[in-house]
Design a protein around this motif. Sequence first.
Motif, PDB file in Angstrom:
ATOM      1  N   SER A   1      -3.977  -0.116  -6.653  1.00 52.44           N
ATOM      2  CA  SER A   1      -3.419  -0.886  -7.778  1.00 52.44           C
ATOM      3  C   SER A   1      -4.118  -0.541  -9.089  1.00 52.44           C
ATOM      4  N   ILE A   2      -5.424  -0.439  -9.045  1.00 54.11           N
ATOM      5  CA  ILE A   2      -6.196  -0.111 -10.256  1.00 54.11           C
ATOM      6  C   ILE A   2      -5.758   1.230 -10.825  1.00 54.11           C
ATOM      7  N   PHE A   3      -5.622   2.210  -9.938  1.00 53.82           N
ATOM      8  CA  PHE A   3      -5.251   3.548 -10.411  1.00 53.82           C
ATOM      9  C   PHE A   3      -3.789   3.631 -10.835  1.00 53.82           C
ATOM     10  N   ILE A   4      -2.915   2.838 -10.220  1.00 57.38           N
ATOM     11  CA  ILE A   4      -1.511   2.796 -10.643  1.00 57.38           C
ATOM     12  C   ILE A   4      -1.405   2.218 -12.052  1.00 57.38           C
ATOM     13  N   ILE A   5      -2.173   1.168 -12.328  1.00 53.68           N
ATOM     14  CA  ILE A   5      -2.188   0.573 -13.675  1.00 53.68           C
ATOM     15  C   ILE A   5      -2.649   1.602 -14.703  1.00 53.68           C
ATOM     16  N   ILE A   6      -3.670   2.368 -14.347  1.00 51.63           N
ATOM     17  CA  ILE A   6      -4.162   3.429 -15.241  1.00 51.63           C
ATOM     18  C   ILE A   6      -3.073   4.471 -15.480  1.00 51.63           C
ATOM     19  N   LEU A   7      -2.375   4.849 -14.402  1.00 53.96           N
ATOM     20  CA  LEU A   7      -1.318   5.858 -14.501  1.00 53.96           C
ATOM     21  C   LEU A   7      -0.153   5.363 -15.355  1.00 53.96           C
ATOM     22  N   ILE A   8       0.269   4.113 -15.139  1.00 49.48           N
ATOM     23  CA  ILE A   8       1.367   3.545 -15.933  1.00 49.48           C
ATOM     24  C   ILE A   8       0.978   3.484 -17.410  1.00 49.48           C
ATOM     25  N   SER A   9      -0.240   3.066 -17.685  1.00 51.90           N
ATOM     26  CA  SER A   9      -0.716   2.976 -19.076  1.00 51.90           C
ATOM     27  C   SER A   9      -0.697   4.344 -19.736  1.00 51.90           C
ATOM     28  N   PHE A  10      -1.122   5.353 -18.978  1.00 56.46           N
ATOM     29  CA  PHE A  10      -1.128   6.718 -19.517  1.00 56.46           C
ATOM     30  C   PHE A  10       0.294   7.183 -19.829  1.00 56.46           C
ATOM     31  N   CYS A  11       1.229   6.958 -18.885  1.00 60.19           N
ATOM     32  CA  CYS A  11       2.612   7.397 -19.081  1.00 60.19           C
ATOM     33  C   CYS A  11       3.269   6.699 -20.274  1.00 60.19           C
ATOM     34  N   PHE A  12       3.034   5.404 -20.397  1.00 58.31           N
ATOM     35  CA  PHE A  12       3.560   4.677 -21.553  1.00 58.31           C
ATOM     36  C   PHE A  12       2.969   5.252 -22.843  1.00 58.31           C
ATOM     37  N   GLY A  13       1.675   5.525 -22.820  1.00 60.00           N
ATOM     38  CA  GLY A  13       1.014   6.078 -23.994  1.00 60.00           C
ATOM     39  C   GLY A  13       1.552   7.440 -24.377  1.00 60.00           C
ATOM     40  N   VAL A  14       1.831   8.252 -23.360  1.00 57.43           N
ATOM     41  CA  VAL A  14       2.346   9.606 -23.595  1.00 57.43           C
ATOM     42  C   VAL A  14       3.685   9.562 -24.318  1.00 57.43           C
TER      43      VAL A  14
ATOM     44  N   LEU B   1       0.825  -1.209   0.000  1.00 59.65           N
ATOM     45  CA  LEU B   1       0.000   0.000   0.000  1.00 59.65           C
ATOM     46  C   LEU B   1       0.856   1.253   0.000  1.00 59.65           C
ATOM     47  N   ASN B   2       1.851   1.300   0.876  1.00 58.76           N
ATOM     48  CA  ASN B   2       2.716   2.476   0.965  1.00 58.76           C
ATOM     49  C   ASN B   2       3.464   2.717  -0.340  1.00 58.76           C
ATOM     50  N   THR B   3       3.926   1.625  -0.975  1.00 57.54           N
ATOM     51  CA  THR B   3       4.636   1.733  -2.253  1.00 57.54           C
ATOM     52  C   THR B   3       3.713   2.280  -3.346  1.00 57.54           C
ATOM     53  N   LEU B   4       2.489   1.776  -3.374  1.00 57.87           N
ATOM     54  CA  LEU B   4       1.531   2.231  -4.383  1.00 57.87           C
ATOM     55  C   LEU B   4       1.203   3.712  -4.209  1.00 57.87           C
ATOM     56  N   LEU B   5       0.980   4.133  -2.959  1.00 54.27           N
ATOM     57  CA  LEU B   5       0.664   5.542  -2.698  1.00 54.27           C
ATOM     58  C   LEU B   5       1.852   6.434  -3.045  1.00 54.27           C
ATOM     59  N   LEU B   6       3.059   5.942  -2.775  1.00 53.01           N
ATOM     60  CA  LEU B   6       4.261   6.703  -3.110  1.00 53.01           C
ATOM     61  C   LEU B   6       4.434   6.817  -4.622  1.00 53.01           C
ATOM     62  N   LEU B   7       4.151   5.720  -5.334  1.00 49.08           N
ATOM     63  CA  LEU B   7       4.275   5.722  -6.792  1.00 49.08           C
ATOM     64  C   LEU B   7       3.295   6.693  -7.445  1.00 49.08           C
ATOM     65  N   MET B   8       2.171   6.924  -6.806  1.00 50.04           N
ATOM     66  CA  MET B   8       1.201   7.874  -7.359  1.00 50.04           C
ATOM     67  C   MET B   8       1.769   9.286  -7.414  1.00 50.04           C
ATOM     68  N   GLN B   9       2.773   9.549  -6.568  1.00 46.57           N
ATOM     69  CA  GLN B   9       3.423  10.855  -6.584  1.00 46.57           C
ATOM     70  C   GLN B   9       4.689  10.854  -7.443  1.00 46.57           C
ATOM     71  N   THR B  10       5.392   9.739  -7.484  1.00 45.26           N
ATOM     72  CA  THR B  10       6.737   9.737  -8.072  1.00 45.26           C
ATOM     73  C   THR B  10       6.861   9.018  -9.416  1.00 45.26           C
ATOM     74  N   LEU B  11       5.829   8.310  -9.823  1.00 47.50           N
ATOM     75  CA  LEU B  11       5.912   7.537 -11.064  1.00 47.50           C
ATOM     76  C   LEU B  11       6.209   8.435 -12.265  1.00 47.50           C
ATOM     77  N   GLY B  12       5.618   9.614 -12.257  1.00 49.83           N
ATOM     78  CA  GLY B  12       5.864  10.562 -13.344  1.00 49.83           C
ATOM     79  C   GLY B  12       7.332  10.922 -13.455  1.00 49.83           C
ATOM     80  N   GLN B  13       7.990  11.094 -12.302  1.00 49.02           N
ATOM     81  CA  GLN B  13       9.403  11.459 -12.308  1.00 49.02           C
ATOM     82  C   GLN B  13      10.264  10.333 -12.882  1.00 49.02           C
ATOM     83  N   TRP B  14       9.883   9.073 -12.598  1.00 50.09           N
ATOM     84  CA  TRP B  14      10.619   7.948 -13.166  1.00 50.09           C
ATOM     85  C   TRP B  14      10.466   7.890 -14.686  1.00 50.09           C
ATOM     86  N   PHE B  15       9.259   8.114 -15.184  1.00 50.53           N
ATOM     87  CA  PHE B  15       9.036   8.077 -16.628  1.00 50.53           C
ATOM     88  C   PHE B  15       9.734   9.244 -17.325  1.00 50.53           C
TER      89      PHE B  15
END
Length: 443
Positions: free
Chosen positions: A361-374, A218-232
């Motif tokens: 998890s559902i929203f992280i998958i959506i976010l990852i899909s969006f970033c890949f698409g971008v 849970l903590n990792t997922l919540l953290l990724l919601m803030q930082t995933l963009g920076q990784w991409f």
Amino acid sequence: MKIINSIRFVGLRYSTLFINSARGFYLASILGPKSYGIYALVILAYQQLSVLGFGLREGITLKLSGISKKDKIFTDTLSNILSFTFIISLILIISSFALYYFRAELGAINEAMYYSSIVFQIASVTINCEILANTQRILGKVLRVGQTEFSYSILCLLSIFFVNQLGLGLEYLFYFILAINFCVMSFYFSLVSKLFKPSIKKNILKPLLQSSFPLLVLNTLLLLMQTLGQWFVGSYSNSIEIGIYSFGASLAIVAGNGISSIAWAYFSEVMGVIKNSTDLKKISNYLIKIRKFIEILFYITASISGLAIHIFLEIFFPNYLGADQIFIPLMFSILFQNVIFADTALLMSKGKIKSLIITSSIFIIILISFCFGVFNTNILTNAGLSLINSIALFIMLINISVSLVILLLSYRYLKTKLYNNLIPFFRLIIFSISFLTLNRLGI
């Protein structure tokens, strides 16, 4: 926490915030967007390696909140957790030697990866620092934690001045950070050393890890919601865009530090209150009071930070113009996550972690899909939209959506009326979207 200690703690947190901000601004000015982007990715990497603590940072809060340090459960749990994380630290240090040997090859893949060995070494220390700091928080020594963090921020700032004056590189700065973290860990450990007895007991660790692992996820997922963009952005964009996005993200963390620190300080206390009560109406009223307080801080933080950012960048950081378009949506993302911290504490303490994980998890998958698409299509580019700005905006929408779902799950558990309780949250959404729209229009 007593009112006077709360005031002192908030004062310390804002003093620490001021020093950390000065440190970040000074680094940004002397490094420039390219090198600052590398620095930010390295810092982000070792922070996120905290997942190797297997959720024990959160697990210790869940397990020991409300338990006296004189209780055998307290000492046994703490001893086993620290013994386990010390072993993890040793594995990380050994792994860092191999990474150091191949640092040139790693650097050829991505400049930030050149520093992978020091990332592992810092992580080996910070994993234990986080658990030991949480132990002090559980013991009600939040003020002591605040004082330690204040000292840490001063030492880091001084190390940057020292490295810059001697003309040393980033690598030396990271080694200074490692040394400072080690000193902090040693100090925290000295406070509980009498309670520590090296021990690895399966009957203690196994159930603790089983209960902590969901918290880790849970903590990792919540953290990724803030930082995933920076990784991409760090993986796909050019060095200048990486620096601008990283600086905007860093400023957002600074802006949200006040409300985040309050949520951090009171999280274990809120869990303790909820765990010791079965009166749903009482819990509901308690959460409403917390949300009202956080809502006020939300408006104050967003208004001051959002209005000041343009002038701040124009005067002090003209090389980072455009970072405001990253800063504002990411700031709102952080604020929305903290608005529902008490509801998250409620669901965690009542064994509803699985619902939180599924939602995240559902929203992280959506976010990852969006970033890949971008980054792998030309849709936004052909529409004349900035890729990094679009990612920041989408992260804001994701965090609003997750916060709303968590709020609904909380209300469902408490069996309270949705309509009246959701009005404050929708006020925040309307405020955020309006603020963002006016900013885009240059008003």
